[in-house]
Design a protein around this motif. Sequence first.
Motif, PDB file in Angstrom:
ATOM      1  N   TYR A  44      -7.980  -1.809 -17.129  1.00  0.00           N
ATOM      2  CA  TYR A  44      -9.174  -1.487 -16.357  1.00  0.00           C
ATOM      3  C   TYR A  44      -8.506  -1.518 -14.926  1.00  0.00           C
ATOM      4  O   TYR A  44      -8.897  -0.728 -13.923  1.00  0.00           O
ATOM      5  N   ILE A  45      -7.666  -2.539 -14.660  1.00  0.00           N
ATOM      6  CA  ILE A  45      -7.038  -2.703 -13.203  1.00  0.00           C
ATOM      7  C   ILE A  45      -5.972  -1.805 -13.284  1.00  0.00           C
ATOM      8  O   ILE A  45      -5.995  -1.114 -11.738  1.00  0.00           O
ATOM      9  N   ILE A  63     -13.826   5.596 -15.429  1.00  0.00           N
ATOM     10  CA  ILE A  63     -13.329   5.158 -16.682  1.00  0.00           C
ATOM     11  C   ILE A  63     -13.098   3.393 -16.236  1.00  0.00           C
ATOM     12  O   ILE A  63     -13.315   2.690 -16.990  1.00  0.00           O
ATOM     13  N   HIS A  64     -12.623   3.310 -15.015  1.00  0.00           N
ATOM     14  CA  HIS A  64     -12.541   1.956 -14.565  1.00  0.00           C
ATOM     15  C   HIS A  64     -13.670   1.079 -14.738  1.00  0.00           C
ATOM     16  O   HIS A  64     -13.646  -0.209 -15.408  1.00  0.00           O
ATOM     17  N   PHE A  65     -14.881   1.681 -14.208  1.00  0.00           N
ATOM     18  CA  PHE A  65     -16.193   0.951 -14.449  1.00  0.00           C
ATOM     19  C   PHE A  65     -16.522   0.984 -15.948  1.00  0.00           C
ATOM     20  O   PHE A  65     -17.026  -0.432 -16.127  1.00  0.00           O
ATOM     21  N   LEU A  66     -16.251   1.760 -16.505  1.00  0.00           N
ATOM     22  CA  LEU A  66     -16.357   1.575 -18.050  1.00  0.00           C
ATOM     23  C   LEU A  66     -15.854   0.648 -18.796  1.00  0.00           C
ATOM     24  O   LEU A  66     -16.242  -0.113 -19.437  1.00  0.00           O
ATOM     25  N   LEU A 124     -11.018  -3.720  -3.251  1.00  0.00           N
ATOM     26  CA  LEU A 124      -9.589  -4.109  -3.814  1.00  0.00           C
ATOM     27  C   LEU A 124      -9.293  -5.563  -2.842  1.00  0.00           C
ATOM     28  O   LEU A 124      -8.393  -6.494  -3.530  1.00  0.00           O
ATOM     29  N   SER A 125      -9.713  -5.247  -1.509  1.00  0.00           N
ATOM     30  CA  SER A 125      -9.432  -6.653  -0.724  1.00  0.00           C
ATOM     31  C   SER A 125      -9.904  -7.969  -1.130  1.00  0.00           C
ATOM     32  O   SER A 125      -9.483  -9.181  -1.403  1.00  0.00           O
ATOM     33  N   MET A 145      -6.282   0.852  -9.956  1.00  0.00           N
ATOM     34  CA  MET A 145      -5.245   1.067  -9.020  1.00  0.00           C
ATOM     35  C   MET A 145      -4.977   2.303  -9.051  1.00  0.00           C
ATOM     36  O   MET A 145      -4.606   2.918  -7.773  1.00  0.00           O
ATOM     37  N   GLY A 146      -4.698   3.144 -10.047  1.00  0.00           N
ATOM     38  CA  GLY A 146      -4.287   4.518  -9.890  1.00  0.00           C
ATOM     39  C   GLY A 146      -5.221   5.443  -9.209  1.00  0.00           C
ATOM     40  O   GLY A 146      -4.912   6.045  -8.359  1.00  0.00           O
ATOM     41  N   ALA A 147      -6.586   5.112  -9.358  1.00  0.00           N
ATOM     42  CA  ALA A 147      -7.488   5.745  -8.580  1.00  0.00           C
ATOM     43  C   ALA A 147      -7.552   5.734  -7.052  1.00  0.00           C
ATOM     44  O   ALA A 147      -7.567   6.472  -6.376  1.00  0.00           O
ATOM     45  N   PHE A 148      -6.969   4.347  -6.669  1.00  0.00           N
ATOM     46  CA  PHE A 148      -7.315   3.871  -5.258  1.00  0.00           C
ATOM     47  C   PHE A 148      -5.828   4.780  -4.453  1.00  0.00           C
ATOM     48  O   PHE A 148      -5.912   5.228  -3.436  1.00  0.00           O
ATOM     49  N   ILE A 149      -4.600   4.745  -5.391  1.00  0.00           N
ATOM     50  CA  ILE A 149      -3.384   5.244  -4.924  1.00  0.00           C
ATOM     51  C   ILE A 149      -3.659   6.773  -4.735  1.00  0.00           C
ATOM     52  O   ILE A 149      -3.266   7.316  -3.621  1.00  0.00           O
ATOM     53  N   LEU A 150      -4.418   7.401  -5.520  1.00  0.00           N
ATOM     54  CA  LEU A 150      -4.884   8.889  -5.353  1.00  0.00           C
ATOM     55  C   LEU A 150      -5.579   9.102  -4.347  1.00  0.00           C
ATOM     56  O   LEU A 150      -5.497  10.218  -3.419  1.00  0.00           O
TER      57      LEU A 150
END
Length: 204
Positions: free
Chosen positions: A119-120, A165-168, A96-97, A124-129
């Motif tokens: 995808y972003i 899913i983000h990667f896909l 992310l950085s 971001m949703g995955a990161f927040i979790l």
Amino acid sequence: MTPVAQTINGWTRKVPAWPLYILAVIPPALLFYKGVVGTLGIDPVKEMEHQIGLYGLQVLIATMCVTPLRRFTGINLIKYRRALGLITFFYITCHLSVWLFLDVQIWSQIWADIVKRPYITIGMGAFILMIPLAVTSNNWSIRKLRKNWTKLHKLIYPAVLLGGIHFLLLRKGIQLEPLIYLTIIVVLLVLRLPPIAQRRTARA
């Protein structure tokens, strides 16, 4: 328990988890060095960003493998699970950085990208979790939260699915590599469904 599992468990009792934190710094540091000396291709920032993100997904999947590996093979790597989870968060934070400070740079564009690019948004949703998981990955939180700690850390399930899913979506179009990762993630989640988990526990 098989002789192989017994042997591996014997080794793991002797090997502490803390060296993993030191080893985890090497891949992103090496990528940064390659970017500085110009050996990451024509777009070193994108390459660094994507590779670190992939490291994060790989370690997250490895973290997810700890429980089914113990359940189905008897190999016990539980003592390394916290380290793997924190290393995952470290890699995703680096990912992310790089996106924020080296790729986008224009801060007014960041929110627009999060909203407009699925995808972003999902990433971001995955990161927040993962934030509460990283913050509570310590003995003090386990003592204070008790049973709620286990419930809270089930956030890893939607987090890893969103990561796949983000990667896909990031790769655009149907590509084999992200599909393989997503398939592995789905299998690991299915193995945690109550009927399967309970059946295996009863047999054990």
